[in-house]
Design an enzyme around this catalytic site. Structure first.
Site, PDB file in Angstrom:
ATOM      1  N   GLU A  87       0.853  -1.195   0.000  1.00  0.00           N
ATOM      2  CA  GLU A  87       0.000   0.000   0.000  1.00  0.00           C
ATOM      3  C   GLU A  87       0.888   1.245   0.000  1.00  0.00           C
ATOM      4  O   GLU A  87       1.907   1.288   0.693  1.00  0.00           O
ATOM      5  CB  GLU A  87      -0.900   0.017   1.242  1.00  0.00           C
ATOM      6  CG  GLU A  87      -1.819   1.235   1.252  1.00  0.00           C
ATOM      7  CD  GLU A  87      -2.651   1.362   2.521  1.00  0.00           C
ATOM      8  OE1 GLU A  87      -3.631   0.622   2.657  1.00  0.00           O
ATOM      9  OE2 GLU A  87      -2.305   2.220   3.352  1.00  0.00           O
ATOM     10  N   ASP A 100     -13.897   7.346   7.316  1.00  0.00           N
ATOM     11  CA  ASP A 100     -14.184   7.674   8.722  1.00  0.00           C
ATOM     12  C   ASP A 100     -15.242   8.765   8.815  1.00  0.00           C
ATOM     13  O   ASP A 100     -15.284   9.673   7.982  1.00  0.00           O
ATOM     14  CB  ASP A 100     -12.908   8.158   9.430  1.00  0.00           C
ATOM     15  CG  ASP A 100     -12.004   6.986   9.758  1.00  0.00           C
ATOM     16  OD1 ASP A 100     -12.519   5.894  10.061  1.00  0.00           O
ATOM     17  OD2 ASP A 100     -10.775   7.170   9.689  1.00  0.00           O
TER      18      ASP A 100
HETATM   19  P1  FAD Z   1     -18.055  -0.141   6.543  1.00  0.00           P
HETATM   20  O1  FAD Z   1     -17.788  -1.491   6.018  1.00  0.00           O
HETATM   21  O2  FAD Z   1     -19.208   0.585   5.999  1.00  0.00           O
HETATM   22  O3  FAD Z   1     -18.205  -0.258   8.129  1.00  0.00           O
HETATM   23  C1  FAD Z   1     -18.242   0.901   8.933  1.00  0.00           C
HETATM   24  C2  FAD Z   1     -18.990   0.618  10.232  1.00  0.00           C
HETATM   25  O4  FAD Z   1     -20.375   0.455   9.939  1.00  0.00           O
HETATM   26  C3  FAD Z   1     -18.555  -0.663  10.942  1.00  0.00           C
HETATM   27  O5  FAD Z   1     -18.582  -0.435  12.314  1.00  0.00           O
HETATM   28  C4  FAD Z   1     -19.627  -1.676  10.529  1.00  0.00           C
HETATM   29  O6  FAD Z   1     -19.777  -2.708  11.487  1.00  0.00           O
HETATM   30  C5  FAD Z   1     -20.845  -0.772  10.450  1.00  0.00           C
HETATM   31  N1  FAD Z   1     -21.897  -1.277   9.542  1.00  0.00           N
HETATM   32  C6  FAD Z   1     -21.713  -1.761   8.291  1.00  0.00           C
HETATM   33  N2  FAD Z   1     -22.899  -2.117   7.764  1.00  0.00           N
HETATM   34  C7  FAD Z   1     -23.853  -1.818   8.689  1.00  0.00           C
HETATM   35  C8  FAD Z   1     -25.252  -1.944   8.732  1.00  0.00           C
HETATM   36  N3  FAD Z   1     -25.967  -2.475   7.717  1.00  0.00           N
HETATM   37  N4  FAD Z   1     -25.896  -1.529   9.858  1.00  0.00           N
HETATM   38  C9  FAD Z   1     -25.225  -1.004  10.917  1.00  0.00           C
HETATM   39  N5  FAD Z   1     -23.873  -0.876  10.919  1.00  0.00           N
HETATM   40  C10 FAD Z   1     -23.200  -1.279   9.815  1.00  0.00           C
HETATM   41  N6  FAD Z   1      -9.899   5.347   4.902  1.00  0.00           N
HETATM   42  C11 FAD Z   1      -9.738   6.361   4.006  1.00  0.00           C
HETATM   43  O7  FAD Z   1     -10.284   7.465   4.190  1.00  0.00           O
HETATM   44  N7  FAD Z   1      -8.956   6.193   2.879  1.00  0.00           N
HETATM   45  C12 FAD Z   1      -8.337   5.002   2.598  1.00  0.00           C
HETATM   46  O8  FAD Z   1      -7.659   4.863   1.583  1.00  0.00           O
HETATM   47  C13 FAD Z   1      -8.498   3.926   3.531  1.00  0.00           C
HETATM   48  N8  FAD Z   1      -7.941   2.712   3.275  1.00  0.00           N
HETATM   49  C14 FAD Z   1      -8.158   1.680   4.147  1.00  0.00           C
HETATM   50  C15 FAD Z   1      -7.612   0.427   3.859  1.00  0.00           C
HETATM   51  C16 FAD Z   1      -7.787  -0.639   4.724  1.00  0.00           C
HETATM   52  C17 FAD Z   1      -7.209  -1.992   4.384  1.00  0.00           C
HETATM   53  C18 FAD Z   1      -8.528  -0.458   5.933  1.00  0.00           C
HETATM   54  C19 FAD Z   1      -8.700  -1.608   6.898  1.00  0.00           C
HETATM   55  C20 FAD Z   1      -9.097   0.780   6.226  1.00  0.00           C
HETATM   56  C21 FAD Z   1      -8.925   1.861   5.338  1.00  0.00           C
HETATM   57  N9  FAD Z   1      -9.492   3.131   5.594  1.00  0.00           N
HETATM   58  C22 FAD Z   1      -9.310   4.149   4.689  1.00  0.00           C
HETATM   59  C23 FAD Z   1     -10.246   3.384   6.844  1.00  0.00           C
HETATM   60  C24 FAD Z   1     -11.769   3.210   6.700  1.00  0.00           C
HETATM   61  O9  FAD Z   1     -12.294   4.169   5.810  1.00  0.00           O
HETATM   62  C25 FAD Z   1     -12.394   3.402   8.099  1.00  0.00           C
HETATM   63  O10 FAD Z   1     -11.999   2.371   8.951  1.00  0.00           O
HETATM   64  C26 FAD Z   1     -13.905   3.603   8.125  1.00  0.00           C
HETATM   65  O11 FAD Z   1     -14.258   4.044   9.439  1.00  0.00           O
HETATM   66  C27 FAD Z   1     -14.720   2.347   7.843  1.00  0.00           C
HETATM   67  O12 FAD Z   1     -14.689   2.042   6.509  1.00  0.00           O
HETATM   68  P2  FAD Z   1     -15.283   0.646   5.966  1.00  0.00           P
HETATM   69  O13 FAD Z   1     -15.174   0.685   4.518  1.00  0.00           O
HETATM   70  O14 FAD Z   1     -14.668  -0.489   6.706  1.00  0.00           O
HETATM   71  O15 FAD Z   1     -16.816   0.834   6.422  1.00  0.00           O
END
Ligand code: FAD
Length: 283
Positions: A17, A109
């Site tokens: 990454e 986030d």
């Molecule tokens: P989601 O999968 O939508 O989950 C977010 C939260 O919502 C979780 O607590 C989940 O349990 C909850 N949730 C999901 N579905 C539901 C539902 N139906 N009902 C109720 N709750 C639900 N951030 C950036 O800004 N830029 C990046 O490039 C970036 N790269 C990343 C790469 C990796 C490998 C990782 C692990 C994280 C990265 N992040 C990045 C951080 C990420 O954006 C944050 O952790 C963010 O808070 C959650 O994103 P997500 O896509 O996991 O969200």
């Protein structure tokens, strides 16, 4: 090439990454560091997307340059929570037009006090569906061996990961972790609920004290005692800190491989020297 095909055809994979520059002024400097990482020819490179859109304008551009200059497959990260539907659609079309076939679909986030009910996208799975409705991509998602900080419990979070995979994610990449047992038990739990896509183990080599402090602040990762011991021991000795940090990551990676983990993803922080040492250690 689609990352799902790479994960299927290669026995083991090592991917890196990188992050894009924050401003136009430092584009060339950051690009040069990223190209040094690409020169190592990992199985693929993923380019992050700035939180809140800050560094987003260069993500796809840099991903394209990685592919063109070094023939390394790239993936653009894309987050949706601060974007409107029109903005996301435009981004997705632009990524496609640049010849990138892989997107890591993220929610991003939440900014303080954000109420998701008024937003176009609530969760990453909504973005996965949107991307699929626009064009053909290989889509990955993020996952959290210790649970996502916002979620009440790991089991609830795992249910949401399952929904994300059912929406179309072909692989998942984990948040950094510093104790491999967390990864092993997490994969077992995911498999138990029927999540069987590849789960790339995300490893962050810690090469300076500031990086540890920042990670403690931003992630809910568990830092084992043996890790914190060397961190404290070398916190004022940069050279020894760097060496201990890379050694810790290499020890983790070797253990993962010994446990049959095929797909490793390294958070390089654009440091080609770190990526190179890891590659060499893996032979
Ligand atoms: P989601 O999968 O939508 O989950 C977010 C939260 O919502 C979780 O607590 C989940 O349990 C909850 N949730 C999901 N579905 C539901 C539902 N139906 N009902 C109720 N709750 C639900 N951030 C950036 O800004 N830029 C990046 O490039 C970036 N790269 C990343 C790469 C990796 C490998 C990782 C692990 C994280 C990265 N992040 C990045 C951080 C990420 O954006 C944050 O952790 C963010 O808070 C959650 O994103 P997500 O896509 O996991 O969200």
């Amino acid at each position: 090439m689609r990352i799902s095909d790479i994960l299927k055809s290669n026995e083991n994979t090592l991917s890196f990454e990188v992050f894009p520059p924050k401003t136009t002024k430092n584009y060339e400097t950051v690009k040069n560091s990223v190209m040094e990482v690409a020169r190592l020819k990992p199985d693929f490179i993923s380019v992050t997307y700035g939180a809140g859109g800050g560094t987003s304008m260069y993500t796809a551009k840099l991903a394209k340059e990685v592919q063109e200059n070094y023939d390394v497959v790239s993936m653009a990260h894309l987050s949706c929570v601060t974007s409107t539907r029109d903005m996301v659609r435009e981004q997705v079309r632009s990524i496609k037009s640049l010849g990138i076939e892989n997107i890591l679909a993220l929610r991003g986030d939440l900014v303080d006090g954000m109420d998701i009910s008024h937003l176009d996208y609530h969760y990453a799975k909504d973005l996965v569906k949107e991307i699929m409705s626009i064009a053909d991509f290989c889509i990955g998602g993020a996952c959290y061996p210790e649970g996502h900080p916002e979620c009440g419990s790991l089991s609830e979070d795992i249910e949401h990961i399952k929904e994300k995979v059912e929406a179309g994610c072909e692989f998942l990449t984990t948040q950094m972790f510093f104790k491999n047992d967390l990864y092993y038990s997490y994969v077992e739990k995911l498999n138990k609920v029927g999540v069987n896509v590849p789960i790339l183990a995300g490893i962050m080599p810690m090469t300076n004290y500031k990086q540890v402090e920042r990670s403690k602040e931003l992630s809910n990762a568990y830092f084992p005692d043996e890790f914190l011991e060397w961190v404290e021991k070398y916190k004022t000795d940069n050279e020894s800190f760097y060496k201990a940090g890379v050694d810790y990551a290499i020890t983790q990676i070797r253990d993962l491989r010994e446990h049959g983990v095929k797909n490793l993803h390294i958070y390089t922080m654009n440091k080609a020297n770190v990526a190179k040492e890891i590659m060499e250690a893996l032979g």
